[in-house]
Scaffold this motif. Sequence first.
Motif, short mmCIF file in Angstrom:
data_model
loop_
_atom_site.label_atom_id
_atom_site.label_comp_id
_atom_site.label_asym_id
_atom_site.label_seq_id
_atom_site.Cartn_x
_atom_site.Cartn_y
_atom_site.Cartn_z
N ALA A 161 68.45 43.50 19.49
CA ALA A 161 67.55 44.12 20.47
C ALA A 161 67.03 45.46 19.96
N ALA A 162 67.82 46.17 19.15
CA ALA A 162 67.39 47.47 18.64
C ALA A 162 66.26 47.34 17.63
N ARG A 163 66.14 46.17 16.99
CA ARG A 163 65.09 45.96 15.98
C ARG A 163 63.91 45.16 16.52
N GLU A 164 64.03 44.64 17.72
CA GLU A 164 62.98 43.79 18.29
C GLU A 164 61.72 44.60 18.61
N THR A 165 60.59 44.15 18.12
CA THR A 165 59.32 44.82 18.36
C THR A 165 58.46 44.01 19.33
N ASP A 166 57.69 44.71 20.15
CA ASP A 166 56.79 44.07 21.11
C ASP A 166 55.66 45.05 21.39
N ASP A 170 59.06 52.99 21.69
CA ASP A 170 58.36 53.72 20.62
C ASP A 170 57.03 53.06 20.29
N TRP A 171 56.43 53.46 19.17
CA TRP A 171 55.10 53.00 18.78
C TRP A 171 55.07 51.55 18.35
N LEU A 172 56.24 50.95 18.15
CA LEU A 172 56.32 49.53 17.82
C LEU A 172 56.83 48.70 18.99
N GLY A 173 57.00 49.33 20.14
CA GLY A 173 57.48 48.61 21.31
C GLY A 173 58.97 48.36 21.30
N ARG A 174 59.71 49.10 20.51
CA ARG A 174 61.17 48.92 20.46
C ARG A 174 61.84 49.74 21.57
N ASP A 175 62.84 49.15 22.18
CA ASP A 175 63.56 49.80 23.27
C ASP A 175 64.39 50.95 22.71
N MET A 176 64.10 52.18 23.13
CA MET A 176 64.79 53.34 22.58
C MET A 176 66.23 53.43 23.06
N PHE A 177 66.54 52.83 24.21
CA PHE A 177 67.93 52.87 24.68
C PHE A 177 68.83 52.05 23.76
#
Length: 285
Positions: free
Chosen positions: A45-50, A67-74
């Motif tokens: 989930a930390a590497r998943e982009t959307d 972030d700018w790649l849609g990755r969940d910062m939490f």
Amino acid sequence: MTKNTKKGTFMIKKWNRRQRLVLWLVLSLIFLAAVCIGGMFCGDAARETDFARKNIAPCLKYPFGTDWLGRDMFTRTVKGLSISIIIGISAAAFSAVMAFILGVLSATMGKAVDTVITWFIDLVMGIPHMLLLILICVACGRGLKGVILGVALTHWTSLARLIRGEVLQLKEQQYIKMARKLGKSNFYIAMKHMVPHLFPQFLVGLILLFPHAILHESSITFLGFGLSNEQPAIGIILSEAMKYLITGKWWLALFPGLMLVLTVVCFYTVGEGIRKLVDPASAHE
């Protein structure tokens, strides 16, 4: 107020302070354990982009934003903290054991060995800390192995000096001198009389090395000499966030930075708490 009443009130207050100390210890350990366990399950989930959810400010669905790649910062923050904790524990354990062995050898193996080890300690402490850390990390190939070795080989000197000083004081104690007169070997004296006395200092020193190890791991990763960019480490997260702060993406650096500080404070709280619990001299604190 009678004497017994005063004594009872004092004991209650003292017990309450000890209870508060134990409470902080438990809360800190729960937080650190939760971060480590959470990091084990949120790697993907930390590497998943959307791109459909990129640059979202903190909200109920994404507490730390995206972030700018849609990755969940939490999830990225939790995974990064778990990596930092693993590195901190590994490096601090290696460094503490190295400090314990060299400290005991320096104080028990004669003047020649003491001179060599003391000179080596002074040499390591005389080199700028971050410079030596970066050189070791680069020489060891960076990555996880390089960071652990770099942090471990630069954080043992202070604890080694402390252990050496404690052993030198123990050697002057009457029961140690009596054991020598009775023909006991140096190994027997060290295991029977010195190690039990040194263990509390070693344990506290080990735990207090963790926050230093975590901060320095994050620092060299932030500077680009630590972990690779593929890993969601806290240093990498903060380094990448610097490019977007001027565009108003404040959450990219704020929450990971606060969680890093909270993790360091928890380790420090655990170390200080254990020191007060195991050190009789701190009973009055």
